[in-house]
Design a protein around this motif. Sequence first.
Motif, mmCIF file in Angstrom:
data_model
loop_
_atom_site.group_PDB
_atom_site.id
_atom_site.type_symbol
_atom_site.label_atom_id
_atom_site.label_comp_id
_atom_site.label_asym_id
_atom_site.label_seq_id
_atom_site.Cartn_x
_atom_site.Cartn_y
_atom_site.Cartn_z
ATOM 1 N N SER A 57 91.989 44.764 60.506
ATOM 2 C CA SER A 57 92.564 44.695 59.076
ATOM 3 C C SER A 57 91.457 44.627 57.996
ATOM 4 N N TYR A 58 90.692 43.718 58.368
ATOM 5 C CA TYR A 58 89.318 43.451 57.422
ATOM 6 C C TYR A 58 88.442 44.574 57.228
ATOM 7 N N ASN A 59 88.238 45.362 58.243
ATOM 8 C CA ASN A 59 87.456 46.462 58.232
ATOM 9 C C ASN A 59 88.094 47.716 57.538
ATOM 10 N N LEU A 60 89.397 47.948 57.542
ATOM 11 C CA LEU A 60 90.080 48.912 57.037
ATOM 12 C C LEU A 60 90.290 48.684 55.625
ATOM 13 N N GLY A 61 90.628 47.154 55.247
ATOM 14 C CA GLY A 61 90.684 47.202 53.998
ATOM 15 C C GLY A 61 89.409 47.408 53.011
ATOM 16 N N LEU A 62 88.364 46.865 53.641
ATOM 17 C CA LEU A 62 86.990 47.268 53.041
ATOM 18 C C LEU A 62 86.777 48.635 53.004
ATOM 19 N N GLU A 63 87.292 49.360 53.948
ATOM 20 C CA GLU A 63 87.139 50.846 53.758
ATOM 21 C C GLU A 63 88.023 51.393 52.659
#
Length: 366
Positions: free
Chosen positions: A85-91
């Motif tokens: 979720s952190y990775n996707l949010g940053l993307e």
Amino acid sequence: MRKHTRRLQGKYGVTAVKDITIVICSYNYERFLREAIDSALAQEPQRTRVVVIDDGSTDSSRAILASYGTRVTPVLKANGGQASSYNLGLEMADTEYILYLDSDDVLYEGAVAQVLDTFERGGYAKVQFTLDVIDGESRSTGVCVPHSQPPAECAGLLRSGWLYPSPPASGNAYRVSALKRVLPLPKTTRRGIAADFFAIYGVALVGQVGVIDTPLGGYRVHRMPEDNAGANTASAAPRPGLSIANSQDVAEVVRAFPQRWDALRELVSERLGEQLPEQAMDFSYEKAHLCMWVYDAPLWRRWHWIVFGSRRYFHSILANPFWTTRKKFAAVSLTLLCLLPLRSVSDHAIRYLANPLARGTQTHRS
């Protein structure tokens, strides 16, 4: 203040690019989700984009999310854990700043305005703010986190192994360009646990940390201290009163912290080319050892640990670069109460040291 008005077309639709993206990471928190979303939408509407990432919830969270229509950007994904979720949010964050809000926490009115003002005045890599600790009914416990504040320049202390005081995930906002030097996190390693740990400490090696020593949100603790577990040995039966957070008793802290630090060292080496010490110094970790060995223990065991096993624990107090002399004196004094014959006095002191929520809980109930 600056306002961004350009628009971009992406796989998640056409969205006005603003100053900050609030990414709400959600998993099976239907009871609290609406309050979290409403608190995010109540921030600066011309400057704030709200993204809700549902990480495979099986309750009614997705129906609640759908009820907001176009006011939020919904992302429905299979369960992959906090790191995904952190990775996707940053993307998805095509803004200058990003704030990850846990779906059981809340932001207070005006929080984003203060965060953006601090960013723009200081050029920080991260801005952190104090959080009130609230219970499952959104009532204040009378406690705030963190209990002390770091200097803007945390990198030097972190490079020497000291973890600086930081609020939990929801009390941190990041400059996207700085966070992208640390994230994304690998999805298939132990780093997937507690993704906020890597963001909070990794980004401090990239730039300075801005501090707002005012509560701008609520950190929800569902279980009060008496409902959680602690024990005087790793294999002993759970004892009440020693919870660290919603899902962390003292045994979990002792087990997980070294793994997280090792993973952070690997991440920092790979992404930033820096070498952190093999061991970190953090009072929360050391006091977990205190609880494991001294809580509900016979007098001889308490004396044995204090005399022979407490060197790092007392070092984490006396050499703590973030604490005042008064706070150090209070912590040492409480610890030495463990040497008294009465186990009830010793255990009360340990509970007070182990989790400040215990203090707020008593105030809240009186």
